[in-house]
Design a protein around this motif. Structure first.
Motif, mmCIF file in Angstrom:
data_model
loop_
_atom_site.group_PDB
_atom_site.id
_atom_site.type_symbol
_atom_site.label_atom_id
_atom_site.label_comp_id
_atom_site.label_asym_id
_atom_site.label_seq_id
_atom_site.Cartn_x
_atom_site.Cartn_y
_atom_site.Cartn_z
ATOM 1 N N ALA A 187 -20.630 -0.876 11.073
ATOM 2 C CA ALA A 187 -20.130 -1.045 9.637
ATOM 3 C C ALA A 187 -19.374 -0.374 9.571
ATOM 4 C CB ALA A 187 -20.876 -1.243 8.163
ATOM 5 N N GLY A 188 -19.438 0.302 9.759
ATOM 6 C CA GLY A 188 -18.801 1.875 10.134
ATOM 7 C C GLY A 188 -16.757 1.567 11.051
ATOM 8 N N LEU A 189 -17.368 1.101 12.121
ATOM 9 C CA LEU A 189 -16.609 0.557 13.002
ATOM 10 C C LEU A 189 -15.617 -0.590 12.834
ATOM 11 C CD1 LEU A 189 -15.272 1.003 16.806
ATOM 12 C CD2 LEU A 189 -16.551 -0.500 16.123
ATOM 13 N N GLY A 190 -15.992 -1.232 11.858
ATOM 14 C CA GLY A 190 -14.419 -2.748 11.143
ATOM 15 C C GLY A 190 -14.385 -1.901 9.788
ATOM 16 N N THR A 191 -14.466 -0.493 9.465
ATOM 17 C CA THR A 191 -14.353 -0.476 8.149
ATOM 18 C C THR A 191 -13.128 0.166 8.781
ATOM 19 O OG1 THR A 191 -16.244 -0.101 7.146
ATOM 20 C CG2 THR A 191 -14.418 1.683 6.292
ATOM 21 N N THR A 192 -13.935 0.973 9.567
ATOM 22 C CA THR A 192 -12.214 2.106 10.155
ATOM 23 C C THR A 192 -11.282 1.652 10.663
ATOM 24 O OG1 THR A 192 -14.053 4.005 10.482
ATOM 25 C CG2 THR A 192 -11.701 4.008 12.056
ATOM 26 N N ALA A 193 -11.907 0.105 11.845
ATOM 27 C CA ALA A 193 -10.702 -0.583 12.432
ATOM 28 C C ALA A 193 -9.773 -1.483 11.123
ATOM 29 C CB ALA A 193 -10.928 -2.076 12.887
ATOM 30 N N LEU A 194 -9.889 -1.991 10.163
ATOM 31 C CA LEU A 194 -9.098 -2.114 8.624
ATOM 32 C C LEU A 194 -8.535 -1.603 8.303
ATOM 33 C CD1 LEU A 194 -9.375 -5.306 7.538
ATOM 34 C CD2 LEU A 194 -11.055 -4.184 5.743
ATOM 35 N N VAL A 195 -8.779 0.059 7.820
ATOM 36 C CA VAL A 195 -8.332 0.507 7.175
ATOM 37 C C VAL A 195 -6.934 0.618 8.442
ATOM 38 C CG1 VAL A 195 -8.477 2.875 6.926
ATOM 39 C CG2 VAL A 195 -9.734 2.186 6.040
ATOM 40 N N VAL A 196 -7.361 1.046 9.617
ATOM 41 C CA VAL A 196 -6.074 1.411 10.344
ATOM 42 C C VAL A 196 -5.234 -0.141 10.211
ATOM 43 C CG1 VAL A 196 -4.878 1.439 13.041
ATOM 44 C CG2 VAL A 196 -7.169 2.691 12.276
ATOM 45 N N TYR A 197 -5.427 -1.012 10.801
ATOM 46 C CA TYR A 197 -4.499 -2.133 10.918
ATOM 47 C C TYR A 197 -4.301 -1.913 9.434
ATOM 48 C CZ TYR A 197 -7.939 -3.412 14.539
ATOM 49 O OH TYR A 197 -8.782 -3.262 15.835
ATOM 50 N N LEU A 198 -4.967 -2.313 8.415
ATOM 51 C CA LEU A 198 -3.817 -2.136 7.285
ATOM 52 C C LEU A 198 -3.042 -1.267 6.945
ATOM 53 C CD1 LEU A 198 -6.665 -3.602 4.917
ATOM 54 C CD2 LEU A 198 -4.915 -5.258 6.053
ATOM 55 N N ALA A 199 -2.681 -0.334 7.581
ATOM 56 C CA ALA A 199 -2.375 1.404 7.459
ATOM 57 C C ALA A 199 -0.637 1.044 7.572
ATOM 58 C CB ALA A 199 -2.572 2.408 8.042
ATOM 59 N N LEU A 200 -1.176 0.781 8.933
ATOM 60 C CA LEU A 200 -0.123 -0.255 10.254
ATOM 61 C C LEU A 200 0.400 -1.218 9.085
ATOM 62 C CD1 LEU A 200 -2.027 0.096 13.558
ATOM 63 C CD2 LEU A 200 0.043 2.013 12.283
ATOM 64 N N GLY A 201 0.054 -1.584 9.051
ATOM 65 C CA GLY A 201 0.755 -3.251 8.313
ATOM 66 C C GLY A 201 1.769 -2.330 6.828
ATOM 67 N N ALA A 202 1.483 -1.513 5.752
ATOM 68 C CA ALA A 202 1.606 -0.689 5.042
ATOM 69 C C ALA A 202 2.133 0.315 5.703
ATOM 70 C CB ALA A 202 0.752 -0.170 4.076
ATOM 71 N N LEU A 203 2.660 0.296 7.125
ATOM 72 C CA LEU A 203 4.043 1.315 7.124
ATOM 73 C C LEU A 203 4.958 0.504 7.757
ATOM 74 C CD1 LEU A 203 5.583 3.877 8.793
ATOM 75 C CD2 LEU A 203 4.356 3.286 10.764
ATOM 76 N N ALA A 204 4.842 -1.274 8.369
ATOM 77 C CA ALA A 204 6.142 -1.980 8.859
ATOM 78 C C ALA A 204 6.485 -2.235 7.525
ATOM 79 C CB ALA A 204 5.352 -3.184 9.073
ATOM 80 N N TRP A 205 5.878 -2.421 6.067
ATOM 81 C CA TRP A 205 6.065 -2.681 4.794
ATOM 82 C C TRP A 205 7.167 -1.851 4.315
ATOM 83 C CZ3 TRP A 205 5.464 -0.521 0.190
ATOM 84 C CH2 TRP A 205 6.279 -1.287 -1.193
ATOM 85 N N ALA A 206 6.773 -0.555 4.785
ATOM 86 C CA ALA A 206 7.819 0.164 4.227
ATOM 87 C C ALA A 206 8.798 0.880 4.933
ATOM 88 C CB ALA A 206 7.073 1.775 4.294
ATOM 89 N N LEU A 207 9.227 0.386 6.256
ATOM 90 C CA LEU A 207 9.918 0.441 7.043
ATOM 91 C C LEU A 207 11.090 -0.630 6.811
ATOM 92 C CD1 LEU A 207 8.565 1.538 10.896
ATOM 93 C CD2 LEU A 207 10.199 3.332 8.743
ATOM 94 N N ASP A 208 10.430 -2.094 6.081
ATOM 95 C CA ASP A 208 11.212 -3.398 6.108
ATOM 96 C C ASP A 208 12.403 -2.667 5.098
ATOM 97 O OD1 ASP A 208 11.562 -4.604 7.870
ATOM 98 O OD2 ASP A 208 9.501 -6.253 7.301
ATOM 99 N N ARG A 209 11.725 -2.161 3.981
ATOM 100 C CA ARG A 209 12.083 -1.546 1.959
ATOM 101 C C ARG A 209 12.736 -1.023 2.258
ATOM 102 N NH1 ARG A 209 10.013 -2.065 -3.537
ATOM 103 N NH2 ARG A 209 10.055 -1.078 -4.513
ATOM 104 N N LYS A 210 12.646 -0.071 2.888
ATOM 105 C CA LYS A 210 13.917 1.079 3.633
ATOM 106 C C LYS A 210 15.279 0.062 3.631
ATOM 107 C CE LYS A 210 14.889 5.298 3.713
ATOM 108 N NZ LYS A 210 15.162 5.838 2.386
ATOM 109 N N ARG A 211 14.708 -0.199 4.215
ATOM 110 C CA ARG A 211 16.212 -0.942 4.771
ATOM 111 C C ARG A 211 16.568 -1.638 4.201
ATOM 112 N NH1 ARG A 211 14.591 -6.234 8.403
ATOM 113 N NH2 ARG A 211 14.058 -6.659 6.241
ATOM 114 N N ALA A 212 16.047 -2.759 3.257
ATOM 115 C CA ALA A 212 15.740 -2.818 2.521
ATOM 116 C C ALA A 212 17.040 -2.336 0.417
ATOM 117 C CB ALA A 212 15.413 -4.363 1.557
#
Length: 212
Positions: A187-212
């Motif tokens: 469960a801890g492994l799954g939680t850590t992995a999920l946080v990392v995946y979503l954080a990288l998605g949020a970074l990608a969203w921020a990069l797209d938003r900055k571009r716009a």
């Protein structure tokens, strides 16, 4: 395979610039995002075995995310969601292929734990058993895809700083994953992995938003 999965998202961004970066980044790990949730819920199963070379993950039960039929269904679902969001067909297809690329890249590195059909034969070429070549392949794929994305941006006369920012984040995450001690529960492994995946998605969203 970890950051190597993002090679597919960067290559897809180069091929289909109208696909939002965040959608491709989440697509690259959509299968593992689902896996993380099912691991937390106890539906799919994993053991941590530090004696295993390369990756300590013993992924002995994950039919709903990492079987071949499941990967095809996840890809079809991503295509449908992209079209519902009114993305162009080229962008939607790029997102769907990025989702399916996860299974293909896992086939390269996983030990035989990927079912060809539900409850069927498990396959995997086992590059995880050779950590140095596996890391070289992973970083090599990522570098080639980043170069393609940078070339497409340069050709369009756009700044390269999003490429540099995202690559820096990926390499930092990879280094942290390599030096962190193994162990812990599923469960801890799954939680850590999920946080990392979503954080990288949020970074990608921020990069797209900055571009716009």
């Amino acid at each position: 395979m970890f950051v190597g999965h993002y090679a597919a998202s960067l290559a897809a961004k180069a091929a289909a610039p109208r696909a939002p970066l965040w959608s491709l980044v989440l697509a690259a790990q959509a299968v593992d995002i689902g896996w993380s949730g099912l691991i937390i819920a106890g539906v799919e199963k994993v053991r941590i075995d530090p004696s295993l070379p390369g990756s300590a993950l013993d992924l002995y039960h994950m039919p709903y995310t990492h079987s071949l039929p499941a990967a095809l269904l996840w890809s079809a679902g991503a295509l449908g969601l992209a079209r519902l969001a009114r993305l162009p067909w080229a962008a939607a297809i790029a997102i769907a292929f990025t989702v399916f690329s996860h299974w293909l890249l896992d086939l390269l590195v996983h030990r035989p734990d990927l079912e060809l059909w539900f409850g069927g034969t498990k396959v995997g070429l086992g590059l995880w058993n050779y950590p140095v070549p596996e890391q070289a392949v992973e970083i090599g794929l990522l570098g080639l895809a980043a170069a393609a994305w940078a070339w497409s941006r340069g050709r369009a006369g756009r700044s390269l700083w999003p490429v540099l920012a995202f690559m820096t984040a990926l390499l930092a995450v990879q280094i942290i994953a390599m030096v962190m001690p193994g162990g812990g529960d599923a469960a801890g492994l799954g939680t850590t992995a999920l946080v990392v995946y979503l954080a990288l998605g949020a970074l990608a969203w921020a990069l797209d938003r900055k571009r716009a």
